[in-house]
Scaffold this active site. Structure first.
Site, mmCIF file in Angstrom:
data_model
loop_
_atom_site.group_PDB
_atom_site.id
_atom_site.type_symbol
_atom_site.label_atom_id
_atom_site.label_comp_id
_atom_site.label_asym_id
_atom_site.label_seq_id
_atom_site.Cartn_x
_atom_site.Cartn_y
_atom_site.Cartn_z
ATOM 1 N N SER A 247 -77.688 -43.790 -13.482
ATOM 2 C CA SER A 247 -78.091 -43.095 -12.679
ATOM 3 C C SER A 247 -79.267 -43.184 -11.442
ATOM 4 C CB SER A 247 -79.106 -42.202 -13.860
ATOM 5 O OG SER A 247 -80.168 -43.048 -14.329
ATOM 6 N N LYS A 248 -79.218 -42.169 -10.579
ATOM 7 C CA LYS A 248 -80.199 -42.617 -9.447
ATOM 8 C C LYS A 248 -81.027 -43.660 -9.690
ATOM 9 C CE LYS A 248 -78.835 -38.801 -10.569
ATOM 10 N NZ LYS A 248 -79.454 -38.834 -12.106
ATOM 11 N N ARG A 249 -81.564 -43.934 -10.515
ATOM 12 C CA ARG A 249 -82.924 -44.993 -11.112
ATOM 13 C C ARG A 249 -82.130 -46.211 -10.847
ATOM 14 N NH1 ARG A 249 -83.925 -47.100 -15.382
ATOM 15 N NH2 ARG A 249 -83.182 -46.769 -17.455
ATOM 16 N N HIS A 250 -81.088 -46.555 -10.487
ATOM 17 C CA HIS A 250 -80.428 -48.708 -10.621
ATOM 18 C C HIS A 250 -80.327 -47.963 -8.989
ATOM 19 C CE1 HIS A 250 -79.604 -47.087 -14.787
ATOM 20 N NE2 HIS A 250 -80.164 -48.472 -14.925
ATOM 21 N N GLY A 251 -80.292 -47.003 -8.120
ATOM 22 C CA GLY A 251 -79.627 -47.650 -6.824
ATOM 23 C C GLY A 251 -78.756 -46.861 -6.718
#
Length: 479
Positions: A247-251
RNA sequence: GCUCCUAUCGUCUAGAGGCCUAGGACGGAGCCCUCUCAAGGCUUAAACCCGGGUUCGAAUCCCGGUAGGAGCGCCA
């Protein structure tokens, strides 16, 4: 023509966002399978959800696919343009009795689900509007627009012989009568997929494994329509480094972000093809090799984690071996992106060749090569403190005089001059090369000094040496 | 909760009952080379989820556990 049906695969994203890295791998596998078997690879945009689908997302997906070179063999199909066809099929099913109207309200269904959950049952439609011989249907309520439900078989099993996962069987009792048309008459996902796959003559469905549970329903509808179900290959998803769904928080999760990160499209493809698939110990595959060697039955059944370190390594391998002329346009894109105009300076291909073994990404290459095209924005503090000293200034001053009269500005001549200069002064090459680096590149990192100066050119080199000399003499100088 | 799926170094994987003292790659550690940064070369640590079977022999086949994931919408 041959009687053997030729392979047709498709990639079918829904345009609710950019092209996800997992989607890109699915597209790649789909593409490779088709190419491997001399078939066609098609693109279908699943935009029946008008609330969430946007033109912008459609464009983003095309951009991602274009960048990766996974473009459809024919004009892409848009589901929103096929509503007439879906309606026609639904009418046919209603007439044939393989589908029926259901007048349950959303509230009623919510209640049904809640009650089932409370009883620890799998929530599903109870079939109250399903017509059966001798069965009395409830009275039609006023003002309810009915949905259309598929009449799923009540017994027996559906066997999916998945090309990746192997045989999977489902009991029809587990499946309920899914809605194929909403109250407003618009068709739903599982239904559109079936009609499209049938109409597009798809022979092999390669998709994410979040769809395995949809497969028996789709097969049942296909059978009700008298169509031969295609073969299925469900590819596992890609997880983040922490083993959790990407998801987005993985970059970076969007394919196009990898361009901004400095990846070459073929390198990303190579990393992706090796993620969950292998051919012995081979790590690097040209597009041609991928097509020749890809075997979908060897794709891993379990999800894989995305490892940025390895992806970067693969990218570096490509950067090191690719034709610099081919890399040049991407490099150009990156330089302009950071406000550097590469028009005035050395040829991009020459810089790529000089830099590529020390740059794993084009972003890194851009950072380390800006000085060839733009004026220095100042010196790296640490490097300047270490090398642009009074002593360094003296060396640079003397060297500048020598280079000024150099008859030929070539790498060998520069090599000769700098080495000769160091020897003449009884200095190690490091004592000379490092101050030069900081003076011309602004930092203590650059290609071999002769190449660096050659590429930078006489004018810029001499000017920067002079500037460095005065910097060394100035207040910034060390005692 | 129910259904379905999965399980080898930290990560990606090789492994189709004896070729396994479990191989390769990324990353890590160390050494060499070196004008910087790299690249390159060499060396090294590191895994078969657990428990039962089957078999002369199991990482490989079967069963059970455990752990993870997906799905269960008038979303796709």
């Amino acid at each position: 023509m041959s009687a053997v049906a030729s392979v047709v695969t498709r990639f079918a994203p829904s345009p609710t966002g950019f092209l996800h890295i997992g989607g890109a791998r699915t597209a790649l596998f789909s593409y490779l399978y088709a190419r491997r078997h001399g078939g066609r690879y098609l693109l279908r945009i699943e935009d029946t959800d008008r609330e969430r689908s946007t033109d912008e997302a459609v464009r983003a997906i095309f951009d991602g696919l274009d960048w990766l070179g996974l473009v459809s063999d024919v004009e892409p199909v848009f589901q929103t343009q096929r509503f007439d066809r879906y309606r026609e099929v639904i009418e046919g099913m209603l007439e044939a009795g393989t589908a029926y109207h259901c007048y349950c309200t959303k509230e009623e269904l919510d209640q049904m689900r809640a009650a089932q959950m409370a009883r620890k049952e799998k929530p599903r439609y109870d079939g109250r509007w399903r017509p059966e011989p001798g069965k009395v249907l409830p009275e039609r309520p006023e003002g309810v627009q009915p949905v259309v439900r598929f009449k799923n078989p009540l017994s027996g099993e559906v066997l999916v012989d998945d090309m990746i996962k192997g045989p999977i069987s489902f009991q029809n009792e587990e499946l309920d009568d899914l809605i194929i048309a909403r109250g407003d008459g618009t068709p739903t996902y599982n239904f559109c997929v079936v009609v499209d796959d049938m109409d597009m003559d798809i022979t092999h469905v390669v998709r994410g494994d979040d769809h395995v549970n949809n497969t028996p329903r789709q097969i049942n509808i296909l059978k009700a329509l008298g169509a031969e179900p295609p073969a299925y290959a469900h590819v596992p998803m890609i997880l983040g480094a922490d083993g959790v769904k990407l998801s987005k928080r993985h970059g970076a999760v969007g394919v196009i972000e990898y361009r901004a990160l400095g990846f070459l499209p073929e390198a990303l493809l190579n990393y992706l093809v090796r993620l969950g698939w292998s051919h012995g110990d081979q790590e690097l595959f040209s597009r041609q090799e991928m097509v020749e060697l890809f075997d979908i039955s060897r794709v891993q059944k379990a999800p894989a984690r995305f490892d940025m370190e390895k992806a970067v390594w693969v990218n570096h391998q490509y950067l090191k071996s690719a034709d610099p002329v081919h890399v040049a346009p991407e490099f150009d894109w990156h330089l302009r992106r950071v406000g550097v105009d590469p028009a005035h300076g050395p040829a991009l291909a020459a810089v790529i060749e000089a830099q590529r073994e020390r740059c794993k990404t084009l972003v890194e290459m851009t950072e380390k090569s800006k000085f060839f095209y733009a004026e220095l924005e100042g010196y790296n503090e640490k490097d300047a403190a270490k090398h642009l000293t009074a002593e360094g200034g003296a060396v640079l001053d003397a060297l500048r005089e020598r280079l000024e009269v150099l008859p030929q500005w070539t790498a060998p001549a520069l090599h000769e001059a700098v080495n000769g200069f160091a020897e003449g002064r009884g200095l190690g090459l490091g004592k000379v090369a490092q101050p030069i680096r900081v003076a011309v590149a602004g930092m203590a990192i650059s290609p071999p000094i002769d190449q660096t100066l050659f590429l930078l050119g006489r004018e810029r080199t001499l000017a920067r040496l002079a500037a460095a000399v005065s910097y060394c003499r100035g207040p910034g100088a060390q005692p």
